[in-house]
Write a protein that holds these residues in place. Structure first.
Motif, PDB file in Angstrom:
ATOM      1  N   GLN A 214     -27.420  36.483 -25.065  1.00 50.30           N
ATOM      2  CA  GLN A 214     -26.571  37.618 -24.702  1.00 50.30           C
ATOM      3  C   GLN A 214     -27.385  38.744 -24.064  1.00 50.30           C
ATOM      4  O   GLN A 214     -26.941  39.371 -23.102  1.00 50.30           O
ATOM      5  CB  GLN A 214     -25.813  38.124 -25.923  1.00 50.30           C
ATOM      6  N   ALA A 215     -28.572  38.998 -24.602  1.00 47.53           N
ATOM      7  CA  ALA A 215     -29.427  40.045 -24.039  1.00 47.53           C
ATOM      8  C   ALA A 215     -29.876  39.682 -22.619  1.00 47.53           C
ATOM      9  O   ALA A 215     -29.896  40.540 -21.720  1.00 47.53           O
ATOM     10  CB  ALA A 215     -30.638  40.285 -24.933  1.00 47.53           C
ATOM     11  N   ALA A 216     -30.207  38.403 -22.395  1.00 46.28           N
ATOM     12  CA  ALA A 216     -30.620  37.964 -21.059  1.00 46.28           C
ATOM     13  C   ALA A 216     -29.459  38.053 -20.069  1.00 46.28           C
ATOM     14  O   ALA A 216     -29.633  38.478 -18.919  1.00 46.28           O
ATOM     15  CB  ALA A 216     -31.153  36.535 -21.119  1.00 46.28           C
ATOM     16  N   ILE A 217     -28.264  37.695 -20.507  1.00 39.24           N
ATOM     17  CA  ILE A 217     -27.085  37.787 -19.639  1.00 39.24           C
ATOM     18  C   ILE A 217     -26.794  39.246 -19.303  1.00 39.24           C
ATOM     19  O   ILE A 217     -26.514  39.589 -18.152  1.00 39.24           O
ATOM     20  CB  ILE A 217     -25.871  37.094 -20.309  1.00 39.24           C
ATOM     21  N   GLN A 218     -26.855  40.122 -20.298  1.00 41.33           N
ATOM     22  CA  GLN A 218     -26.599  41.546 -20.062  1.00 41.33           C
ATOM     23  C   GLN A 218     -27.627  42.149 -19.113  1.00 41.33           C
ATOM     24  O   GLN A 218     -27.280  42.936 -18.235  1.00 41.33           O
ATOM     25  CB  GLN A 218     -26.589  42.317 -21.396  1.00 41.33           C
ATOM     26  N   ALA A 219     -28.894  41.760 -19.256  1.00 38.06           N
ATOM     27  CA  ALA A 219     -29.931  42.254 -18.346  1.00 38.06           C
ATOM     28  C   ALA A 219     -29.666  41.771 -16.923  1.00 38.06           C
ATOM     29  O   ALA A 219     -29.849  42.530 -15.951  1.00 38.06           O
ATOM     30  CB  ALA A 219     -31.304  41.802 -18.819  1.00 38.06           C
TER      31      ALA A 219
END
Length: 122
Positions: free
Chosen positions: A19-24
């Protein structure tokens, strides 16, 4: 499965990283997108420029090459019909501020007032 080897990882452990990678990735894409240019009514522009609304309308009626002409967008969804883009307002301010700073107004002393001849009371 690689060469007969399989690894099992619980989804709960890797989901926050995914989720953090997608948001970034989304944030990076949105940063490169053009931002919307807010639109203002003549009354709002008058308030921003600290002038009367009629003055704003007068600036829109100037000829196309005039430095004080304020560009606008015609809208048909409003009964007022004119909207002013923030980018046009800031460009107008910069253009007229530079124009005002370069313009030298000579200070000419005023002539003393002429006094009228007073009539003597008879």
């Amino acid at each position: 499965m690689i060469n007969g080897l399989s690894i099992s990882v619980p989804v709960e452990l890797i989901m926050p990283q995914i989720q953090a990678a997608i948001q970034a990735s989304i944030d990076e894409c949105m940063k490169n997108q053009p931002q919307p240019d807010p639109q203002y009514t003549a009354e709002q522009v008058a308030h921003l420029l600290n002038v009367d609304v009629q003055t704003v309308h007068d600036y829109t009626r100037l000829e196309a090459g005039h430095p004080r002409r304020l560009p606008y967008v015609v809208t048909h969804d409003s009964f007022k019909g004119k909207r002013f883009l923030l980018s046009d307002i800031t460009a107008w301010q910069r253009r007229n501020q530079i124009d005002a700073l370069q313009q030298v107004i000579p200070l000419v002393p005023k002539r003393p007032a002429r006094r009228r001849a007073t009539r003597k009371a008879a």
